[in-house]
Design a protein around this motif. Structure first.
Motif, short mmCIF file in Angstrom:
data_model
loop_
_atom_site.label_atom_id
_atom_site.label_comp_id
_atom_site.label_asym_id
_atom_site.label_seq_id
_atom_site.Cartn_x
_atom_site.Cartn_y
_atom_site.Cartn_z
N GLU A 50 0.86 -1.18 0.00
CA GLU A 50 0.00 0.00 0.00
C GLU A 50 0.90 1.23 0.00
O GLU A 50 1.60 1.49 0.98
N ILE A 51 0.90 1.96 -1.11
CA ILE A 51 1.83 3.09 -1.28
C ILE A 51 1.04 4.38 -1.48
O ILE A 51 0.15 4.46 -2.33
N VAL A 52 1.38 5.39 -0.69
CA VAL A 52 0.79 6.72 -0.84
C VAL A 52 1.60 7.51 -1.86
O VAL A 52 2.82 7.60 -1.76
N LEU A 53 0.92 8.05 -2.84
CA LEU A 53 1.55 8.97 -3.79
C LEU A 53 0.90 10.34 -3.61
O LEU A 53 -0.22 10.57 -4.04
N HIS B 170 -2.18 4.85 -3.74
CA HIS B 170 -3.25 5.71 -3.27
C HIS B 170 -2.90 7.16 -3.62
O HIS B 170 -2.08 7.79 -2.93
N LEU B 171 -3.45 7.65 -4.71
CA LEU B 171 -3.23 9.04 -5.08
C LEU B 171 -3.93 9.93 -4.07
O LEU B 171 -5.13 9.74 -3.79
N VAL B 172 -3.20 10.91 -3.52
CA VAL B 172 -3.84 11.78 -2.54
C VAL B 172 -3.45 13.23 -2.79
O VAL B 172 -2.29 13.54 -3.06
N ILE C 130 -8.29 7.12 -5.62
CA ILE C 130 -8.24 8.58 -5.66
C ILE C 130 -8.75 9.12 -4.33
O ILE C 130 -9.82 8.70 -3.86
N ASN C 131 -7.99 10.03 -3.72
CA ASN C 131 -8.33 10.49 -2.38
C ASN C 131 -8.10 12.00 -2.24
O ASN C 131 -7.06 12.52 -2.67
#
Length: 280
Positions: free
Chosen positions: A157-160, A187-189, A221-222
Motif C-alpha cells: 500500500e503506497i501513498v503517492l 493511493h493518489l492523494v 483517488i483520495n
C-alpha cells in the motif's frame, strides 16, 4: 534497475537501509555499492585528482588507522546482512559526504539510493538539516529513506502525494516502476488545505485525469483535508496503514529552501515510514 547505492555510517538505520536494498536487488538483479565517507574536516586540501593532502605525518597516520578501522566495520556490516545471490561491493573514501555521494551517483550511473535516516527536529533541523535531507534535495536519481527495520521489504500500500501538475510526469514513470516491481496499490492523494482550498469535485477530476494520462492501474483517488500538506500526508498514510510514501521534490536550495521548505524533506525527517523521493 542495475545499480543501487547505500551510503552507510554503520548506524542501525544504515543497516536497515542495506536490508531494504538487498530486498530490492533480489527482485531486480541489481548490484549494491556500500559507501562510507569519512567526512573531510574543514580546511582539508585536495589534489587535482581529488586525493586528500595531509598537513603532516601524524595527520596522515591517524587517517590511515581510521581507514583501516572503517574497512573492518564495513566487512562486519556486509557479514551482518544476509545477501546471498546479490553482488555487493564496497568503497571507503575521505571526502565531503554529500559531494562524494553525488559523484558516485554520476560516475557509477546509480539507479537508486537507499539511505538510513535518524530524522531531525527543532533548531538543528532548521540551521543545517541532515546529510540524508541534502541527498534527497540534490540526488539525480530516486532516493529511498529508511528509519525502521522493514522485515522482508515488500510495500503493498503506497501513498503517492502530489499536486499532479504537468512537471510530475517524469517522476510518475519512476513511481509506476516501483508500483509494478512490488505489485502494490497506489493511493493518489491531494491534500486540500485552507490556504489553497479547491472543491472536492474539481480535485477528483484532476486526479482522475492524471491517472488516465499516466495509464495508472490498481489505484485509488483520495482528497484529504488538513491544515498543512505535510500533516495531511502523514495522517492519510496512518489512516490507511501505508507501507511507503512517494513524493517528487523540487530540490530547492539556499534562501528559498529556508523560507519555504520542502514537504518531501520534512516527510523524510518526520515519518517512520520509508519515503521514496524523486527530484524533478
Amino acid at each position: 534497475m542495475r545499480r543501487i547505492l547505500v551510503p552507510t555510517d554503520f548506524s542501525e538505520q544504515a543497516q536497515y537501509a542495506f536490508e531494504v536494498a538487498v530486498s530490492i536487488a533480489r527482485r531486480t538483479g541489481a548490484a549494491i555499492k556500500l559507501l562510507h565517507v569519512i567526512d573531510a574536516p574543514r580546511g582539508t586540501s585536495f589534489s587535482a585528482t581529488g586525493d586528500v593532502i595531509f598537513n603532516d605525518n601524524m595527520e596522515q597516520l591517524y587517517m590511515m588507522r581510521l581507514l583501516e578501522t572503517t574497512k573492518t566495520d564495513m566487512h562486519k556490516l556486509i557479514g551482518t546482512v544476509e545477501h546471498r545471490g546479490v553482488e555487493v561491493v564496497q568503497e571507503v573514501d575521505v571526502a565531503r559526504i554529500v559531494g562524494k555521494i553525488r559523484q558516485v551517483i554520476a560516475d557509477d550511473k546509480i539507479d537508486l539510493v537507499v539511505m538510513g535516516s535518524k530524522g531531525s527536529s527543532g533548531l538543528d533541523e532548521f540551521l543545517i538539516g541532515s546529510n540524508t535531507e541534502k541527498v534527497v534535495r540534490t540526488a539525480e536519481c530516486p532516493v529511498i529513506t529508511v528509519k525502521q527495520r522493514q522485515t522482508d521489504f515488500h510495500p503493498r500500500e503506497i501513498v503517492l502525494a502530489s499536486n499532479f501538475r504537468r512537471e510530475v510526469g517524469k517522476a510518475m514513470e519512476v513511481f509506476k516502476s516501483f508500483q509494478q516491481l512490488f505489485d502494490a496499490r497506489i493511493h493518489l492523494v491531494y491534500i486540500n488545505t485552507p490556504g489553497a482550498f479547491e472543491s472536492s469535485s474539481n480535485l477528483r477530476s484532476k486526479l482522475a485525469h492524471a491517472a488516465e494520462k499516466y495509464a495508472l492501474q490498481n489505484y485509488t483517488i483520495n482528497i484529504y483535508n488538513d491544515v498543512v500538506e505535510e500533516d495531511g500526508i502523514l495522517h492519510f498514510a496512518e489512516d490507511i496503514n501505508a507501507d511507503m510514501i512517494m513524493m517528487a521534490t523540487h530540490g530547492r536550495t539556499g534562501l528559498s529552501h529556508l523560507l519555504s521548505g520542502s514537504i518531501a524533506e520534512d516527510l523524510v525527517n518526520h515519518t517512520s515510514r520509508p519515503v521514496l523521493t524523486y527530484q524533478l
